[in-house]
Design a protein around this motif. Sequence first.
Motif, PDB file in Angstrom:
ATOM      1  N   SER A 194       0.843  -1.199   0.000  1.00 28.86           N
ATOM      2  CA  SER A 194       0.000   0.000   0.000  1.00 28.86           C
ATOM      3  C   SER A 194       0.873   1.242   0.000  1.00 28.86           C
ATOM      4  O   SER A 194       1.902   1.287   0.691  1.00 28.86           O
ATOM      5  N   VAL A 195       0.453   2.243  -0.757  1.00 30.14           N
ATOM      6  CA  VAL A 195       1.105   3.548  -0.807  1.00 30.14           C
ATOM      7  C   VAL A 195       0.060   4.594  -0.470  1.00 30.14           C
ATOM      8  O   VAL A 195      -1.000   4.644  -1.110  1.00 30.14           O
ATOM      9  N   TYR A 224       2.235   8.693  -9.472  1.00 23.34           N
ATOM     10  CA  TYR A 224       3.313   7.720  -9.304  1.00 23.34           C
ATOM     11  C   TYR A 224       2.890   6.426  -9.981  1.00 23.34           C
ATOM     12  O   TYR A 224       1.707   6.217 -10.297  1.00 23.34           O
ATOM     13  N   LEU A 226       2.975   2.336  -9.655  1.00 25.67           N
ATOM     14  CA  LEU A 226       3.107   1.244  -8.698  1.00 25.67           C
ATOM     15  C   LEU A 226       3.030  -0.078  -9.461  1.00 25.67           C
ATOM     16  O   LEU A 226       1.962  -0.461  -9.950  1.00 25.67           O
ATOM     17  N   ARG A 248      -5.056   6.069  -0.557  1.00 28.43           N
ATOM     18  CA  ARG A 248      -4.213   4.888  -0.445  1.00 28.43           C
ATOM     19  C   ARG A 248      -4.432   4.019  -1.673  1.00 28.43           C
ATOM     20  O   ARG A 248      -5.563   3.735  -2.065  1.00 28.43           O
ATOM     21  N   LEU A 270      10.562   4.547  -5.462  1.00 26.41           N
ATOM     22  CA  LEU A 270       9.247   4.978  -5.936  1.00 26.41           C
ATOM     23  C   LEU A 270       9.280   6.492  -6.139  1.00 26.41           C
ATOM     24  O   LEU A 270       9.541   7.245  -5.200  1.00 26.41           O
ATOM     25  N   LEU A 288      12.326   1.692  -1.665  1.00 21.41           N
ATOM     26  CA  LEU A 288      11.592   0.475  -1.314  1.00 21.41           C
ATOM     27  C   LEU A 288      12.499  -0.594  -0.716  1.00 21.41           C
ATOM     28  O   LEU A 288      12.007  -1.627  -0.270  1.00 21.41           O
ATOM     29  N   GLU A 304       7.717   5.468   6.232  1.00 22.14           N
ATOM     30  CA  GLU A 304       6.904   6.671   6.208  1.00 22.14           C
ATOM     31  C   GLU A 304       7.741   7.855   6.630  1.00 22.14           C
ATOM     32  O   GLU A 304       8.808   7.706   7.235  1.00 22.14           O
ATOM     33  N   VAL A 332       4.390  10.661   2.907  1.00 25.16           N
ATOM     34  CA  VAL A 332       4.138   9.407   2.201  1.00 25.16           C
ATOM     35  C   VAL A 332       4.367   8.260   3.178  1.00 25.16           C
ATOM     36  O   VAL A 332       5.303   8.312   4.003  1.00 25.16           O
ATOM     37  N   ILE A 334       4.501   3.921   2.962  1.00 26.10           N
ATOM     38  CA  ILE A 334       4.468   2.694   2.158  1.00 26.10           C
ATOM     39  C   ILE A 334       4.436   1.523   3.133  1.00 26.10           C
ATOM     40  O   ILE A 334       5.299   1.412   4.016  1.00 26.10           O
TER      41      ILE A 334
END
Length: 988
Positions: A194-195, A224, A226, A248, A270, A288, A304, A332, A334
Amino acid sequence: MAAKTDQLLIVVSVLEGRHFPKSPRLSLVVQASFNGEQLATDPVEHREQPQFSTELAWELDRRTLHQHRLQRTPIKLQCFAVDSVSKKRESVGYIVLDLRSAQEVKQDPRWYPLLSSKYTKQRPALLLSVVLESDSRPSEPSPDRFKAKKAPPRQGSPSVTDLLPDKLEAVLLADQGHHQVGPADLCTDMFVLSVTVAFATKLEQLIPSTMKLSAEGSEFFFYYSLLGNDITSEPFHSLLSPDFEPERASVRIRSSKPVLQAFLSQQPSLQIHLCCGNRSLGSTDVSLSALSVMDLENKAATVEGAFVLQPPKRTKQTLLAPPTDLQPTLGVAITLRREDAAPQQSVGSKDGGGPPPQPVTAPAEQRPVSSSPVRNPPAGSPPGPPGLRGPPLPPPSSHTESDVESLLDELHRSGAQRAGLAAADSEAPSAPHTPAEAAAEGGASSVSVSAPKVSIPASAHHYCFSLDLRSLANLSSPHPIAATLRYSYPFFGSVAPIMTSPPVELHRNMEASLPQSYCAFDFAALPQQLQDTFLRVPLVVEVWHRDSTSRDQLIGRASIQLSRLLSSERKQFLSPSGEQGWRQTHQDRIPVVQTHRPSEKVVELSYVSTLEDLGLVKATEVIVSDSSQDELPAQAQGSSHPAAPRPAAPVAPRDTLEYRTALELELWKEEQEDLFDHQLKKKELSHMQALAEEWRKRDREREALVRKKEVEYNLLEEQLQKTLSDLERREKQLAAAELETERLQRDLRAEHALTQRELQESSRRLQQECDHRVELEREKVRLVEQERARLLQQISDGEGRYKQLEKEFQLYREQQSVRPEVRLQSEVNLLSLEKVELERKLESTTKSKLHYKQQWGRALKELARFKQREQENAMTRLKKQQAELEAMRLRYLATEEKEAVRQDRQELDSIRNELNRLKQQEDRLGSAPSRPDPAPAPSLNESADEHLSRLLEERDTLLRTGVYTHEDRIIAELNRQIQDAMRDRGTL
């Protein structure tokens, strides 16, 4: 001999330069471009002999090299002068190298002068060499090199990472609704990545002072990619106080823990972009790789924080460096967790930087209920913001992301537990809480994006609109363009612009197809609303020219009237769910016109549009507005007042039921009036507070902008002072350069005048010499004409004498027929004397003719020498004159020889005939031969010998001149006459 490798390197060595002017503020950079790829050297000092010492190489195989050589693909080197202060580049010159000159053997470097050089006083040059080298990475290990053996494998089963390939990729399984990472036998667990984009601050620092937001559009959004899926946030309008709902985006991944950790360690960061229209204002990178080192057994792995947004490279120079506390940041988070694990709290509530999500309701009369444009690119497509590349064409078998279906599932669940779901939505938006819900969401797509929920009326229909921009044709401009198309239609629910990618090069009188120009939208709307919108609002497609060296240019706009789609033929079809639907398709070719000249057509656009009606949306949502909530207590209170009165005998007028009812009605009216006044004052107070808050917010915005402008103006003032000092120094340099230029111009004018005079004098002398030679030739031609006339006169005199002699001979024959023999003998003697005299005259004539031939031969030799001497100056004229003289000489010689031969032959024949006749007469008379009889035979032999010798001498004379050969016609004629004379001599 070793075989040649298939992989080659084109190596261009940029060694040094010469004849460059010295400039301490500038630096030199050489940029080489080949086959669309550009390489550049490091900046060096701008001096007289700059030292580059750099090698630039391109890799390709032999087949590609052969194709480039056939197409004569050049290698272009451009030399730039870079200002060390403003970083501005200015072209100094360029060099074009021929790829065919590159060989695999080592060649000495050569000096190449710069073409179209900026420095005209000197001629700068670069020392370059181009060579082909074999790729140093062999496919097989060399046997003569030492290589260590691999360690033997350890006892036991191999680890999971040893079984993995070097490069892991996420494969989309559309039918199962998730991505798969790694081999299928190792994918045992389901994970959710999840982002969440929670908040943003200080975004106004990303706006350069030269940018006009009115030209780009006033809506901003985050973008972005994903796992190959393009994600865009809901748009917002203010950068000073960004007001957007935390969103999200989740993607389901089937893999195992070690495989997923290895995959995340290989993934790049990302990249999240802040976009305005088709422009990226800034981006930030979120790594990531930190997720791969966290434990996923008991809790979720989370990365985060607040990340700094960096402006793009092309605008870093125009933006002023902000202080640390004014840097634009983006919140942000993730999260990576197992699907059966409980999700964590939203970043919006954790960081506190963004407002809490609130349910939003929108009436169906303003916009469609929900929509989802097809923005999922195929696997392997490079990431990039939607403004930088258009939506790619999805494959026909791929599943598009449908917010309508996910919204229907949530509305079905909300019928049982509406209040609890509303509370859950306010805390953690759109995250599935159970594996069943996650599977339901993943069935439609592998990515789920949380968004504000809207209401769907019961009469709304589920529509799917697709637009395929086919091709561009009939370009009116003579120059080619790199066309990119952009459009947006807010009615479909997507405010982000849709663009085609990559740019298509369009030439005049040709048609270019548009790749990746298909886009589909799923939305729900009322049929009347759809019809009104299509009739009222056209879909405007903009055609942009994208140039790598300048800003994008708007070529024109085309208006697609969607009302034509509604009037097209409707066809039935069955939807994937088994329901009956309707499809309407319209294909057309429309002109693209200029903005400032609507009547002028730039290009023609061909498109195909399709509208599918998938039936009613079978879901409803009850929405309680503020006004209905305010009225409910009042109605309940009004209904509780009346009570059933007891029957009584006599009652007072004030105790009657009618009176009480009227009283209660009046009281209720007063209460309603007070309540209405109270609500009106409350609304007025809230409006005033909102106005005051808005006024204060705008004051803060203006103050922030003023402070930013002050800082910018101070920096610009400093730059202006530096620029003024530089301009003063440049003015002095320009004045000195102007004086030097004037001096050089004077010298050049004097040199030009001297050269002009010399050229005129040489031209005059050459003209006089040519005129003199022409006069000489004319005089020679005149003398030859006189000689020809004299010879023609002699020929005519000879013909007259020949006729006279013929008459005399005829008279002689008549006399001989009547005279006796003695008289005949005396006449024979007289004729012999006359014959001797004629032979003497003939000999003198022959001598004079031979003398003339000798003179003519000398003239021909002189003419040949003159022809050889004057061949370079007057070739055409001499050829013409020689041809005329040759024709005249041939005619004269032919006439002379013909007449002379004919005359001699006639004389000889007449004498021979006469002698034969006389001999026959003598034989017939039977008299003894007289003394003068043997005389004719020797005279005939002598004349034949003299004629033969004359012919031989004439042929040898003509051959000695060098003008004639044995193959010429006159020589062949003389040879034939010589043979005839020798044959006649033999017969005598």
